[in-house]
Design a protein around this motif. Structure first.
Motif, PDB file in Angstrom:
ATOM      1  N   THR A   1       0.838  -1.201   0.000  1.00  8.92           N
ATOM      2  CA  THR A   1       0.000   0.000   0.000  1.00  8.92           C
ATOM      3  C   THR A   1       0.868   1.244   0.000  1.00  8.92           C
ATOM      4  O   THR A   1       2.083   1.184   0.155  1.00  8.92           O
ATOM      5  CB  THR A   1      -0.895   0.035   1.245  1.00  8.92           C
TER       6      THR A   1
ATOM      7  N   ASN B   1       3.772   4.116   3.562  1.00 10.72           N
ATOM      8  CA  ASN B   1       4.577   3.235   4.397  1.00 10.72           C
ATOM      9  C   ASN B   1       5.573   4.079   5.180  1.00 10.72           C
ATOM     10  O   ASN B   1       6.762   4.025   4.957  1.00 10.72           O
ATOM     11  CB  ASN B   1       5.317   2.221   3.529  1.00 10.72           C
ATOM     12  N   ASN B   2       5.051   4.912   6.085  1.00 14.79           N
ATOM     13  CA  ASN B   2       5.997   5.749   6.839  1.00 14.79           C
ATOM     14  C   ASN B   2       6.430   5.013   8.092  1.00 14.79           C
ATOM     15  O   ASN B   2       5.782   5.012   9.117  1.00 14.79           O
ATOM     16  CB  ASN B   2       5.416   7.114   7.181  1.00 14.79           C
ATOM     17  N   VAL B   3       7.541   4.343   7.957  1.00 14.61           N
ATOM     18  CA  VAL B   3       8.048   3.556   9.069  1.00 14.61           C
ATOM     19  C   VAL B   3       8.924   4.426   9.953  1.00 14.61           C
ATOM     20  O   VAL B   3       9.749   5.179   9.470  1.00 14.61           O
ATOM     21  CB  VAL B   3       8.863   2.362   8.527  1.00 14.61           C
ATOM     22  N   GLN B   4       8.694   4.355  11.249  1.00 15.45           N
ATOM     23  CA  GLN B   4       9.501   5.160  12.159  1.00 15.45           C
ATOM     24  C   GLN B   4      10.595   4.344  12.820  1.00 15.45           C
ATOM     25  O   GLN B   4      11.283   4.817  13.707  1.00 15.45           O
ATOM     26  CB  GLN B   4       8.609   5.753  13.242  1.00 15.45           C
ATOM     27  N   LEU B   5      10.696   3.092  12.381  1.00 12.65           N
ATOM     28  CA  LEU B   5      11.673   2.234  13.037  1.00 12.65           C
ATOM     29  C   LEU B   5      13.050   2.459  12.449  1.00 12.65           C
ATOM     30  O   LEU B   5      13.186   2.850  11.297  1.00 12.65           O
ATOM     31  CB  LEU B   5      11.287   0.775  12.831  1.00 12.65           C
ATOM     32  N   LYS B   6      14.061   2.164  13.250  1.00 14.72           N
ATOM     33  CA  LYS B   6      15.420   2.171  12.729  1.00 14.72           C
ATOM     34  C   LYS B   6      15.634   0.828  12.049  1.00 14.72           C
ATOM     35  O   LYS B   6      15.985  -0.163  12.679  1.00 14.72           O
ATOM     36  CB  LYS B   6      16.415   2.366  13.876  1.00 14.72           C
TER      37      LYS B   6
ATOM     38  N   THR C   1      17.122  -1.253   8.593  1.00 16.21           N
ATOM     39  CA  THR C   1      17.928  -1.178   7.383  1.00 16.21           C
ATOM     40  C   THR C   1      17.175  -1.855   6.239  1.00 16.21           C
ATOM     41  O   THR C   1      16.208  -2.579   6.464  1.00 16.21           O
ATOM     42  CB  THR C   1      19.295  -1.879   7.551  1.00 16.21           C
TER      43      THR C   1
ATOM     44  N   GLU D   1      17.077  -5.533   6.656  1.00 19.71           N
ATOM     45  CA  GLU D   1      16.142  -5.971   7.692  1.00 19.71           C
ATOM     46  C   GLU D   1      14.698  -5.897   7.191  1.00 19.71           C
ATOM     47  O   GLU D   1      13.886  -6.771   7.470  1.00 19.71           O
ATOM     48  CB  GLU D   1      16.313  -5.125   8.956  1.00 19.71           C
ATOM     49  N   LEU D   2      14.419  -4.838   6.417  1.00 22.87           N
ATOM     50  CA  LEU D   2      13.067  -4.713   5.857  1.00 22.87           C
ATOM     51  C   LEU D   2      12.770  -5.879   4.909  1.00 22.87           C
ATOM     52  O   LEU D   2      11.717  -6.512   4.997  1.00 22.87           O
ATOM     53  CB  LEU D   2      12.924  -3.386   5.106  1.00 22.87           C
TER      54      LEU D   2
ATOM     55  N   PHE E   1      19.664   2.894   6.518  1.00 24.35           N
ATOM     56  CA  PHE E   1      18.374   2.892   7.198  1.00 24.35           C
ATOM     57  C   PHE E   1      17.288   3.397   6.256  1.00 24.35           C
ATOM     58  O   PHE E   1      17.518   4.313   5.460  1.00 24.35           O
ATOM     59  CB  PHE E   1      18.424   3.776   8.452  1.00 24.35           C
TER      60      PHE E   1
ATOM     61  N   TYR F   1      10.695  -1.864  -0.593  1.00 25.57           N
ATOM     62  CA  TYR F   1       9.435  -2.522  -0.244  1.00 25.57           C
ATOM     63  C   TYR F   1       9.083  -3.611  -1.253  1.00 25.57           C
ATOM     64  O   TYR F   1       8.570  -4.668  -0.902  1.00 25.57           O
ATOM     65  CB  TYR F   1       8.301  -1.499  -0.146  1.00 25.57           C
TER      66      TYR F   1
ATOM     67  N   ARG G   1      28.393  -2.076  13.811  1.00 21.55           N
ATOM     68  CA  ARG G   1      27.122  -1.782  14.474  1.00 21.55           C
ATOM     69  C   ARG G   1      26.943  -2.695  15.685  1.00 21.55           C
ATOM     70  O   ARG G   1      26.472  -2.288  16.727  1.00 21.55           O
ATOM     71  CB  ARG G   1      25.983  -1.986  13.464  1.00 21.55           C
TER      72      ARG G   1
ATOM     73  N   GLN H   1       5.507   7.894  18.331  1.00 14.91           N
ATOM     74  CA  GLN H   1       6.528   7.833  19.377  1.00 14.91           C
ATOM     75  C   GLN H   1       6.435   8.955  20.399  1.00 14.91           C
ATOM     76  O   GLN H   1       7.323   9.111  21.230  1.00 14.91           O
ATOM     77  CB  GLN H   1       7.915   7.829  18.744  1.00 14.91           C
TER      78      GLN H   1
ATOM     79  N   ALA I   1       4.765  -2.715  14.356  1.00 15.22           N
ATOM     80  CA  ALA I   1       5.274  -1.337  14.390  1.00 15.22           C
ATOM     81  C   ALA I   1       5.386  -0.760  12.991  1.00 15.22           C
ATOM     82  O   ALA I   1       5.535   0.450  12.826  1.00 15.22           O
ATOM     83  CB  ALA I   1       6.630  -1.297  15.090  1.00 15.22           C
ATOM     84  N   MET I   2       5.317  -1.593  11.953  1.00 15.84           N
ATOM     85  CA  MET I   2       5.374  -1.085  10.582  1.00 15.84           C
ATOM     86  C   MET I   2       4.002  -0.623  10.108  1.00 15.84           C
ATOM     87  O   MET I   2       3.846  -0.201   8.965  1.00 15.84           O
ATOM     88  CB  MET I   2       5.898  -2.152   9.632  1.00 15.84           C
TER      89      MET I   2
ATOM     90  N   ASN J   1      -1.450  -2.165   7.869  1.00 11.56           N
ATOM     91  CA  ASN J   1      -1.467  -2.808   6.556  1.00 11.56           C
ATOM     92  C   ASN J   1      -0.308  -3.779   6.391  1.00 11.56           C
ATOM     93  O   ASN J   1      -0.480  -4.906   5.944  1.00 11.56           O
ATOM     94  CB  ASN J   1      -1.387  -1.752   5.448  1.00 11.56           C
TER      95      ASN J   1
ATOM     96  N   ARG K   1      15.129   4.204  21.929  1.00  7.11           N
ATOM     97  CA  ARG K   1      15.104   4.159  20.466  1.00  7.11           C
ATOM     98  C   ARG K   1      16.295   4.903  19.878  1.00  7.11           C
ATOM     99  O   ARG K   1      16.875   4.479  18.885  1.00  7.11           O
ATOM    100  CB  ARG K   1      13.819   4.790  19.935  1.00  7.11           C
TER     101      ARG K   1
ATOM    102  N   LYS L   1      19.341   2.130  18.361  1.00  9.27           N
ATOM    103  CA  LYS L   1      19.369   2.068  16.891  1.00  9.27           C
ATOM    104  C   LYS L   1      19.035   0.670  16.371  1.00  9.27           C
ATOM    105  O   LYS L   1      19.791   0.065  15.614  1.00  9.27           O
ATOM    106  CB  LYS L   1      20.728   2.490  16.357  1.00  9.27           C
ATOM    107  N   THR L   2      17.912   0.136  16.823  1.00 10.03           N
ATOM    108  CA  THR L   2      17.471  -1.158  16.334  1.00 10.03           C
ATOM    109  C   THR L   2      15.956  -1.124  16.253  1.00 10.03           C
ATOM    110  O   THR L   2      15.331  -0.233  16.823  1.00 10.03           O
ATOM    111  CB  THR L   2      17.916  -2.301  17.249  1.00 10.03           C
ATOM    112  N   TYR L   3      15.384  -2.084  15.538  1.00 11.38           N
ATOM    113  CA  TYR L   3      13.926  -2.138  15.482  1.00 11.38           C
ATOM    114  C   TYR L   3      13.397  -3.222  16.409  1.00 11.38           C
ATOM    115  O   TYR L   3      12.212  -3.333  16.622  1.00 11.38           O
ATOM    116  CB  TYR L   3      13.484  -2.412  14.050  1.00 11.38           C
TER     117      TYR L   3
ATOM    118  N   ALA M   1      10.900  12.602  11.949  1.00 10.03           N
ATOM    119  CA  ALA M   1      10.883  11.200  12.362  1.00 10.03           C
ATOM    120  C   ALA M   1       9.530  10.794  12.922  1.00 10.03           C
ATOM    121  O   ALA M   1       9.185   9.633  12.913  1.00 10.03           O
ATOM    122  CB  ALA M   1      11.961  10.962  13.405  1.00 10.03           C
TER     123      ALA M   1
END
Lengths: 250, 331
Positions: free
Chosen positions: A80, A83-88, A90, A93-94, A131, A144, B9, B79, B217-218, B221, B267, B271-273, B329
């Motif tokens: 969709t 997709n505003n991801v606020q997570l750290k 990479t 990882e995604l 990131f 994505y 890292r 957040q 957290a993503m 959807n 957070r 620096k990790t998810y 952010a």
């Protein structure tokens, strides 16, 4: 995938009214139509993000609602907007999240190979450790898509993927969609605003108007003067370019 | 190059953990031993007996608040909210008052601290989960609505609570007050064991959902796309958040900004998810803030300034900083 008599009401307004169609397997199907015609809502319902009020969505051997969420995630992927991801997170990882339905967060060796392949396929190797929130819109979109490729589903659904992309990235994306279908054998369903992208890159087009299907058919059957005029209430000129109907409107 | 970077890292993360753990140990040792008359064993023992329960309570609260805030933020995809902003603390005080109001202070449901704690936890678990779950569903996870309704709910429950207090007998109110306004110098030491047990149970109950939380957290959807049974997972996680808040409020009383600070700092520096790491980091930061703060409050300000004042001032400033400078952010 077979859709029968799909209905969705918002309050007293019916936005999707008894929509039925069959999704051709291994082809690219574009859903087009003016704003508010119900194409995105239909997309939402066949991707299980939006609850339906009535109707049947037959997927493989049973109704979509009867599927376990996890099992369905191995068969059907939806990408969709927003997709505003606020997570750290990479890029790697995604993309690895694409394997979540299979292995959760502990990737097996096989998963890692699939992730590697997906990253290579989208040519993301050089930025795989960056990131997500530091990427440009086009790069993020590619990341994505790589995730969806890693998810390795038969069906891939895109909801207005070309929104917010410039011409370069949008046409690249559409070529990628074509490759997903031709090279990887995926069934792709798109919601598109640009008629010409639909005409040039899809096999079938489903045009919506007022919550109903105005026309479903091959590109040539739908993208023509009369049909487009009926759907959009605007005059179109159709020019034949490379054997495809290019529509011009003003 | 990429392997290099990943190694770098990982090394960095290890250093961060090490620094955090050392700081926690330092503040714990400092808190226990500072001015503790080590040379006079009797006195030392007495002082230790006073400080240990407080310390344990602060550690419990730090873990509970850190976990609750992080999980909550990831559920609502924002957040800068904390469960406290949405009135979870006031629901707790309301329910606690309501129990006393209905059964009276003479009832074992109130007199036995463990039983009383369990009753609070159960009512809180059911009421708050239903309220917030319904709220999320009804508003379609629209954070602005949730904030607005949360603020209204917060004063709504606060008003009911104060009305109940007003018609209560003065003696009952007096007894109630001692358990209602727990603070760092008057921790609820009697429930330490059961609070730890509860926290452990919550932890075990939530472990499978914590893995899903990385995906949740993503956004809704994306979570559904990746095969998360979204509604089910959210309900369970919310239940955990609510219980954590109840545990924290019961042991040391409401600390509104602490969760916000530790969750965001965690957070920033981790620096990790991965939420397991983030929660661990937030818990350690919470311990440093609470134990260190208590030490400063005791030995430098001689109890004239309570820790919660530091936390509120520091948290307020940090909150403003987040709002003003981290716009990108936080969308």
């Amino acid at each position: 995938m077979n859709v029968q008599d799909l209905i969705k009401n918002y309050g007293s307004k019916t936005v999707v009214d008894e929509v039925s169609f069959q999704v051709p397997k291994g082809k690219v199907l574009s859903l087009i139509g003016p704003n508010g015609a119900g194409k995105s809502t239909v997309m939402g319902m066949i991707s299980r993000l939006v609850a339906r009020d009535a109707g049947i969505i037959h997927f493989e051997d049973k109704d979509l609602n009867k599927w376990k969420s996890k099992e369905l995630a191995k068969k059907l992927a939806i990408l969709t907007q927003h997709n505003n991801v606020q997570l750290k997170l990479t890029v790697r990882e995604l993309v690895s999240f694409g394997r979540f339905p299979y292995s959760g967060s502990h990737l097996t060796k096989e998963d890692k190979e699939i992730v590697d392949k997906a990253i290579a396929y989208m040519e993301l190797e050089s930025i795989e450790d960056r990131f997500i929130d530091e990427l440009s819109g086009g790069q993020r979109q590619r990341a994505y898509i790589a995730m969806v490729i890693a998810q390795d589903t038969d069906y891939i659904l895109f909801d207005e993927p070309t929104n917010n992309l410039d011409i370069y990235h949008a046409s690249n994306l559409m070529r990628m969609v074509r490759r997903l279908c031709d090279e990887l054998g995926k069934t792709v369903i798109l919601v598109l605003h640009e008629i010409n992208y639909a005409a040039f890159y899809s096999d079938y087009v489903c045009a919506f108007a007022d919550g109903k299907i105005a026309k479903f058919g091959t590109v040539e059957e739908v993208i023509n003067k009369e049909c487009l005029h009926d759907i959009y209430k605007v005059d179109f000129e159709i020019i034949n370019v490379k054997g495809k109907p290019l529509s011009v409107y003003y | 190059m990429s392997n290099e970077e990943r190694k770098k890292r990982r090394r960095r993360n290890r250093t961060v953990y090490l620094i955090l753990i050392i700081s926690v140990l330092a503040s714990v040792v400092g808190y226990l031993l500072f001015n503790s008359y080590l040379s006079k064993p009797k006195l030392f023992q007495y002082i230790l007996g006073l400080r240990l329960p407080t310390l344990v309570c602060m550690v419990i609260a730090a873990v509970a608040i850190g976990a609750a805030t992080l999980i909550f933020q990831s559920i609502v995809n924002n957040q800068i909210v904390t469960p406290a902003l949405l009135g979870m603390n006031s629901i707790y005080t309301f329910l606690h008052t309501a129990v006393v109001f209905v059964v009276g202070t003479g009832s074992p449901l109130y007199l036995n601290p463990n039983l009383s704690f369990c009753v609070d936890l159960i009512t809180m678990g059911i009421v708050a989960t239903l309220v917030y779950w319904y709220l999320f569903k009804k508003t379609g996870h629209n954070i602005l609505y949730i904030m607005l309704i949360g603020t209204v709910l917060s004063s709504f429950f606060g008003s009911i609570q104060s009305s109940m207090i007003r018609i209560m007998e003065p003696d009952e109110y007096d007894t109630l007050l001692t358990t209602l306004v727990a603070d760092f110098n008057n921790v609820n030491g009697e429930i330490i064991t059961i609070a730890i047990v509860c926290l452990l149970l919550i932890g075990i109950f939530l472990i499978p959902d914590l893995r899903q939380l990385d995906v949740i957290a993503m956004g809704r959807n994306q979570a559904i796309n990746l095969g998360v049974d979204y509604d089910h997972a959210i309900r369970r996680l919310l239940f955990g958040v609510v219980l954590c808040i109840a545990v924290a409020t019961a042991t040391i009383g409401p600390v509104s900004f602490l969760g916000l600070i530790v969750a965001n700092l965690s957070r920033q520096i981790m620096k990790t998810y991965k939420h397991t790491h983030l929660i661990f980091g937030a818990s350690l930061l919470g311990m440093i803030a609470l134990v260190g703060g208590q030490m400063i409050s005791q030995h430098i300000f001689h109890f004239t300034v309570p820790v919660s004042t530091f936390v509120t001032i520091g948290g307020g400033i940090y909150f403003l900083y987040l709002l003003l400078y981290k716009k990108g952010a936080n969308s």
